[in-house]
Design an enzyme around this catalytic site. Structure first.
Site, PDB file in Angstrom:
ATOM      1  CD  GLU A  21      -2.415  -1.234   2.808  1.00 43.35           C
ATOM      2  OE1 GLU A  21      -1.939  -0.557   3.749  1.00 43.35           O
ATOM      3  OE2 GLU A  21      -3.332  -2.060   2.977  1.00 43.35           O
ATOM      4  CB  THR A  98      -6.877  -2.040   1.658  1.00 42.26           C
ATOM      5  OG1 THR A  98      -6.325  -2.877   2.667  1.00 42.26           O
ATOM      6  CG2 THR A  98      -5.843  -1.805   0.573  1.00 42.26           C
ATOM      7  CG  MET A 184      -8.065  -5.382  10.274  1.00 40.44           C
ATOM      8  SD  MET A 184      -7.255  -6.882   9.635  1.00 40.44           S
ATOM      9  CE  MET A 184      -6.476  -7.520  11.095  1.00 40.44           C
ATOM     10  CG  ASP A 208     -12.553  -6.779   1.374  1.00 37.27           C
ATOM     11  OD1 ASP A 208     -11.385  -6.386   1.473  1.00 37.27           O
ATOM     12  OD2 ASP A 208     -13.370  -6.694   2.313  1.00 37.27           O
TER      13      ASP A 208
HETATM   14  N1  SAH Z   1      -5.038 -11.075   2.486  1.00 39.65           N
HETATM   15  C1  SAH Z   1      -4.059 -10.073   2.817  1.00 39.65           C
HETATM   16  C2  SAH Z   1      -4.135  -9.806   4.292  1.00 39.65           C
HETATM   17  C3  SAH Z   1      -4.289  -8.378   4.640  1.00 39.65           C
HETATM   18  S1  SAH Z   1      -5.934  -7.962   4.880  1.00 39.65           S
HETATM   19  C4  SAH Z   1      -2.686 -10.567   2.434  1.00 39.65           C
HETATM   20  O1  SAH Z   1      -2.573 -11.749   2.113  1.00 39.65           O
HETATM   21  O2  SAH Z   1      -1.735  -9.805   2.423  1.00 39.65           O
HETATM   22  C5  SAH Z   1      -5.920  -6.916   6.198  1.00 39.65           C
HETATM   23  C6  SAH Z   1      -5.410  -5.531   5.912  1.00 39.65           C
HETATM   24  O3  SAH Z   1      -6.206  -4.864   4.967  1.00 39.65           O
HETATM   25  C7  SAH Z   1      -5.467  -4.692   7.171  1.00 39.65           C
HETATM   26  O4  SAH Z   1      -4.392  -3.792   7.197  1.00 39.65           O
HETATM   27  C8  SAH Z   1      -6.832  -3.998   7.079  1.00 39.65           C
HETATM   28  O5  SAH Z   1      -6.789  -2.673   7.578  1.00 39.65           O
HETATM   29  C9  SAH Z   1      -7.186  -4.025   5.595  1.00 39.65           C
HETATM   30  N2  SAH Z   1      -8.485  -4.619   5.204  1.00 39.65           N
HETATM   31  C10 SAH Z   1      -8.917  -4.688   3.916  1.00 39.65           C
HETATM   32  N3  SAH Z   1     -10.138  -5.259   3.841  1.00 39.65           N
HETATM   33  C11 SAH Z   1     -10.518  -5.554   5.104  1.00 39.65           C
HETATM   34  C12 SAH Z   1     -11.690  -6.160   5.677  1.00 39.65           C
HETATM   35  N4  SAH Z   1     -12.703  -6.564   4.933  1.00 39.65           N
HETATM   36  N5  SAH Z   1     -11.723  -6.332   7.015  1.00 39.65           N
HETATM   37  C13 SAH Z   1     -10.694  -5.935   7.788  1.00 39.65           C
HETATM   38  N6  SAH Z   1      -9.564  -5.359   7.296  1.00 39.65           N
HETATM   39  C14 SAH Z   1      -9.458  -5.157   5.972  1.00 39.65           C
END
Ligand code: SAH
Length: 255
Positions: A21, A98, A184, A208
């Site tokens: 990011e 995100t 988060m 998402d």
């Molecule tokens: N799947 C990602 C994991 C990161 S997701 C990977 O493999 O790298 C979590 C990060 O994205 C956190 O920093 C959070 O702030 C943000 N985020 C994005 N969509 C989110 C959701 N639906 N719920 C919670 N955090 C989300």
């Protein structure tokens, strides 16, 4: 009386949780990686840059030393914010990243939104007198109405927990918070900002949909690239607006 250039310089601190990011903005601003002794053994990374009359510090939570993944979530976010704000004394704190959006709020994947009103927690559920409100938090967000108009970015209420999934309990608390952007880190940074009296604005791109059948992790991976590209583009517009508008109310949000 007109102010001289030095007086008009403003400091902006931008905090990111994930390298993917953060990197596009670091490259676009030609920001320089900077080591600070006060970081100690924490994995935090810092980048410095200048844009118009803005002095910019970018803070990235960095890689977890044990698991070799980005240090996402509220704990690293609050420690990093506390270090960076204490040392840099910013006039404004931005948290870029995100988030999960909602089809019911007509969000679009890759859309960038500004936080509004407050940031709150939906994951700190403590059903005891006064502790309930403490858990939810609600920390003030900077006045972003002009920025929203100028950059044509919609606003939303950012809500934080330490989980990527969305439990039934999360749903109840998020409805109560009126949160529409699920992530988060932001409320943890908002909590820190209140003590430094630093105006705070979260800026989030939708990767998402929370109210959609497909698994969040799957949606996240598919949409990540376009979302972070949009985030960089909008961040540059926002920083240019801030640089051109040293008297915007955003700088003087009561905290
Ligand atoms: N799947 C990602 C994991 C990161 S997701 C990977 O493999 O790298 C979590 C990060 O994205 C956190 O920093 C959070 O702030 C943000 N985020 C994005 N969509 C989110 C959701 N639906 N719920 C919670 N955090 C989300």
């Amino acid at each position: 009386m007109s102010q001289n250039k030095a007086e008009k310089t403003k400091r902006v601190y931008i905090q990111f949780a994930m390298g993917l990011e953060c990197n596009p903005l670091v490259a676009a601003l030609k920001a320089t990686k900077t080591d600070f002794h006060w970081v100690g053994a924490f994995p935090f990374e810092f980048y410095t840059s200048q844009l118009k009359n803005l002095e910019i510090l970018i803070g990235l939570a960095g890689m977890d030393p044990v698991h070799q993944v980005d240090s996402i979530g509220s704990v690293p976010a609050s420690v990093l914010a506390s270090f960076a704000i204490r040392e840099f004394r910013p006039d404004l704190v931005l948290n870029a990243g995100t988030c999960g959006g909602f089809l019911s709020s007509e969000h679009r994947i890759g859309e960038v939104l500004l936080g509004s009103q407050y940031v709150a927690f939906h994951g700190r559920r403590i059903d005891l007198p006064r502790m309930r409100e403490y858990g939810i938090g609600k920390y003030v967000v900077a006045s972003s109405a002009n920025l929203s108009k100028h950059c044509a970015l919609r606003q939303g209420i950012v809500s934080t927990s330490d989980a990527l999934d969305f439990s039934l309990e999360d749903k109840v608390y998020m409805a109560e918070n009126q949160g529409t952007l699920k992530e988060m880190e932001a409320a943890a940074i908002g909590w820190v900002c209140q003590f430094y009296k630093a105006p705070f604005l979260p800026i989030k791109t939708v990767t998402d949909f929370v109210d959609h059948g497909a698994a969040t992790a799957e949606q996240f991976m598919t949409n990540y690239a376009v979302s972070v590209e949009n985030l960089k583009t909008e961040m540059l517009k926002i920083l240019n607006y801030l640089g051109n508008n040293p008297n915007d109310p955003i700088w003087n949000t009561p905290v």
